[in-house]
Design a protein around this motif. Structure first.
Motif, PDB file in Angstrom:
ATOM      1  N   TYR A 107       9.368  -2.323   2.788  1.00  0.00           N
ATOM      2  CA  TYR A 107       7.799  -1.843   3.628  1.00  0.00           C
ATOM      3  C   TYR A 107       7.024  -1.134   2.147  1.00  0.00           C
ATOM      4  CZ  TYR A 107       3.866  -0.089   6.340  1.00  0.00           C
ATOM      5  OH  TYR A 107       2.041  -0.278   6.706  1.00  0.00           O
ATOM      6  N   SER A 108       6.320  -1.592   2.178  1.00  0.00           N
ATOM      7  CA  SER A 108       5.539  -1.618   0.806  1.00  0.00           C
ATOM      8  C   SER A 108       4.162  -1.801   0.551  1.00  0.00           C
ATOM      9  CB  SER A 108       6.060  -2.071  -0.782  1.00  0.00           C
ATOM     10  OG  SER A 108       5.888  -2.171  -1.443  1.00  0.00           O
ATOM     11  N   VAL A 109       3.247  -0.995  -0.118  1.00  0.00           N
ATOM     12  CA  VAL A 109       1.950  -0.806   0.634  1.00  0.00           C
ATOM     13  C   VAL A 109       1.581  -1.631  -1.389  1.00  0.00           C
ATOM     14  CG1 VAL A 109      -0.406   0.206   0.401  1.00  0.00           C
ATOM     15  CG2 VAL A 109       1.048   0.828   2.557  1.00  0.00           C
ATOM     16  N   VAL A 110       0.695  -2.208  -1.161  1.00  0.00           N
ATOM     17  CA  VAL A 110       0.132  -1.988  -3.318  1.00  0.00           C
ATOM     18  C   VAL A 110      -1.265  -2.648  -3.281  1.00  0.00           C
ATOM     19  CG1 VAL A 110       0.585  -3.886  -4.594  1.00  0.00           C
ATOM     20  CG2 VAL A 110       2.224  -3.094  -3.493  1.00  0.00           C
ATOM     21  N   GLU A 111      -2.142  -1.630  -3.945  1.00  0.00           N
ATOM     22  CA  GLU A 111      -3.434  -2.184  -4.861  1.00  0.00           C
ATOM     23  C   GLU A 111      -3.436  -2.987  -5.329  1.00  0.00           C
ATOM     24  OE1 GLU A 111      -5.599   1.720  -3.176  1.00  0.00           O
ATOM     25  OE2 GLU A 111      -4.547   1.584  -5.153  1.00  0.00           O
ATOM     26  N   SER A 112      -3.872  -3.451  -5.815  1.00  0.00           N
ATOM     27  CA  SER A 112      -4.573  -5.027  -6.498  1.00  0.00           C
ATOM     28  C   SER A 112      -6.210  -5.163  -7.087  1.00  0.00           C
ATOM     29  CB  SER A 112      -3.980  -6.531  -6.095  1.00  0.00           C
ATOM     30  OG  SER A 112      -2.730  -6.845  -5.265  1.00  0.00           O
ATOM     31  N   ASP A 127      -9.296  -4.115  -5.647  1.00  0.00           N
ATOM     32  CA  ASP A 127     -10.199  -6.155  -5.889  1.00  0.00           C
ATOM     33  C   ASP A 127      -9.661  -5.771  -3.736  1.00  0.00           C
ATOM     34  OD1 ASP A 127     -11.577  -5.968  -8.053  1.00  0.00           O
ATOM     35  OD2 ASP A 127      -9.480  -6.454  -8.389  1.00  0.00           O
ATOM     36  N   PHE A 128      -8.533  -5.835  -3.454  1.00  0.00           N
ATOM     37  CA  PHE A 128      -7.942  -5.682  -2.175  1.00  0.00           C
ATOM     38  C   PHE A 128      -6.994  -4.645  -1.963  1.00  0.00           C
ATOM     39  CE2 PHE A 128      -6.265  -9.690  -4.503  1.00  0.00           C
ATOM     40  CZ  PHE A 128      -5.291  -9.235  -4.118  1.00  0.00           C
ATOM     41  N   VAL A 129      -6.215  -4.697  -0.679  1.00  0.00           N
ATOM     42  CA  VAL A 129      -4.867  -4.032  -0.467  1.00  0.00           C
ATOM     43  C   VAL A 129      -4.042  -4.811   0.486  1.00  0.00           C
ATOM     44  CG1 VAL A 129      -4.247  -2.093   0.718  1.00  0.00           C
ATOM     45  CG2 VAL A 129      -6.077  -1.643  -0.597  1.00  0.00           C
ATOM     46  N   GLY A 130      -2.452  -4.129   0.577  1.00  0.00           N
ATOM     47  CA  GLY A 130      -1.850  -5.586   1.317  1.00  0.00           C
ATOM     48  C   GLY A 130      -0.323  -4.711   0.897  1.00  0.00           C
ATOM     49  N   VAL A 131      -0.016  -5.083   2.792  1.00  0.00           N
ATOM     50  CA  VAL A 131       1.377  -4.565   3.209  1.00  0.00           C
ATOM     51  C   VAL A 131       2.416  -5.865   2.639  1.00  0.00           C
ATOM     52  CG1 VAL A 131       0.808  -4.863   5.691  1.00  0.00           C
ATOM     53  CG2 VAL A 131       2.309  -3.214   4.993  1.00  0.00           C
ATOM     54  N   ASN A 132       3.236  -4.981   2.667  1.00  0.00           N
ATOM     55  CA  ASN A 132       4.336  -6.600   2.527  1.00  0.00           C
ATOM     56  C   ASN A 132       5.330  -5.511   2.302  1.00  0.00           C
ATOM     57  OD1 ASN A 132       2.531  -7.954   0.068  1.00  0.00           O
ATOM     58  ND2 ASN A 132       2.244  -5.334  -0.076  1.00  0.00           N
ATOM     59  N   SER A 133       6.293  -6.616   3.620  1.00  0.00           N
ATOM     60  CA  SER A 133       7.579  -6.073   4.151  1.00  0.00           C
ATOM     61  C   SER A 133       8.749  -7.679   3.169  1.00  0.00           C
ATOM     62  CB  SER A 133       7.582  -6.677   5.397  1.00  0.00           C
ATOM     63  OG  SER A 133       8.922  -7.125   5.549  1.00  0.00           O
ATOM     64  N   ILE A 134       9.511  -7.271   2.580  1.00  0.00           N
ATOM     65  CA  ILE A 134      10.514  -7.169   1.719  1.00  0.00           C
ATOM     66  C   ILE A 134      12.431  -7.271   2.337  1.00  0.00           C
ATOM     67  CG2 ILE A 134      11.436  -7.006  -0.478  1.00  0.00           C
ATOM     68  CD1 ILE A 134       8.524  -5.965  -1.431  1.00  0.00           C
ATOM     69  N   GLN A 135      12.346  -8.620   1.748  1.00  0.00           N
ATOM     70  CA  GLN A 135      13.771  -8.384   2.957  1.00  0.00           C
ATOM     71  C   GLN A 135      14.648  -8.908   1.760  1.00  0.00           C
ATOM     72  OE1 GLN A 135      11.720  -9.823   4.661  1.00  0.00           O
ATOM     73  NE2 GLN A 135      11.532  -7.762   5.649  1.00  0.00           N
ATOM     74  N   LEU A 136      15.677  -8.112   1.304  1.00  0.00           N
ATOM     75  CA  LEU A 136      17.213  -8.018  -0.148  1.00  0.00           C
ATOM     76  C   LEU A 136      17.783  -8.561   0.370  1.00  0.00           C
ATOM     77  CD1 LEU A 136      14.577  -5.445  -0.657  1.00  0.00           C
ATOM     78  CD2 LEU A 136      15.391  -6.382  -2.937  1.00  0.00           C
ATOM     79  N   TYR A 137      19.340  -9.049  -0.308  1.00  0.00           N
ATOM     80  CA  TYR A 137      19.998  -8.598  -0.027  1.00  0.00           C
ATOM     81  C   TYR A 137      21.356  -9.103  -1.499  1.00  0.00           C
ATOM     82  CZ  TYR A 137      24.728 -10.684   0.306  1.00  0.00           C
ATOM     83  OH  TYR A 137      26.506 -11.489   0.409  1.00  0.00           O
TER      84      TYR A 137
END
Length: 168
Positions: free
Chosen positions: A109-114, A124-134
């Protein structure tokens, strides 16, 4: 002396070029660094190609005219524009990350400002991200990424995060 230094430097170059992310944290940090670029440059496509699994998908959530919209793209399609030189800069600043891992699987779970300008006081905008890795061998590969743009009036408020304070 110079003759010994040149072969040593040549031996070290492949190590940097073939860098691999050996933890989910390192893979996600590399993702945000690779997507960022200065004006007149492009994203780090070599790193992005290395990070994403060949069959990876990217989903994006946002609002259009007040209604929720979700889009799905193959990672290759999503990343294609990042390989082009951009007139403007694009800077990703990750301000929060939570990693849960089990064996060869991780969910982040990652919160990123762009920002267009790295030094801009407000994103300019903010987003929340869900990243699945193997974990494939020693390399962590992104299988899927879901990003969701911040909804006006519903801020993303991660505990302990500070705007502009990038964690990596």
């Amino acid at each position: 002396m110079r003759i010994l230094i040149v072969p040593l430097l040549l031996m070290l170059v492949p190590l940097g070029a073939a860098a691999a992310e050996h933890t989910p944290d390192a893979a996600v940090a590399a993702l945000w660094r690779a997507l960022s670029n200065e004006p007149g440059a492009s994203a780090d496509v070599a790193t992005l190609d290395r990070l994403f699994h060949a069959d990876a998908v990217v989903f994006g959530g946002s609002y259009r005219d007040g209604a929720p919209v979700v889009q799905r793209k193959a990672a290759t399609e999503f990343l294609a524009p990042y390989g082009k030189v951009s007139r403007k800069g694009f800077h990703e600043c990750e301000i929060a990350r939570v990693v849960q891992a089990y064996d060869r699987f991780a969910a982040v779970y990652s919160v990123v400002e762009s920002r267009t300008r790295r030094e801009a006081p407000e994103p300019d905008f903010v987003g929340v991200n869900s990243i699945q890795l193997y974990q494939a061998g020693t390399q962590w590969k992104i299988l899927s990424l879901y990003y969701h743009a911040e909804k006006p009036g519903l801020p993303i408020a991660p505990a302990g995060a500070r705007s502009g304070a990038c964690i990596d």
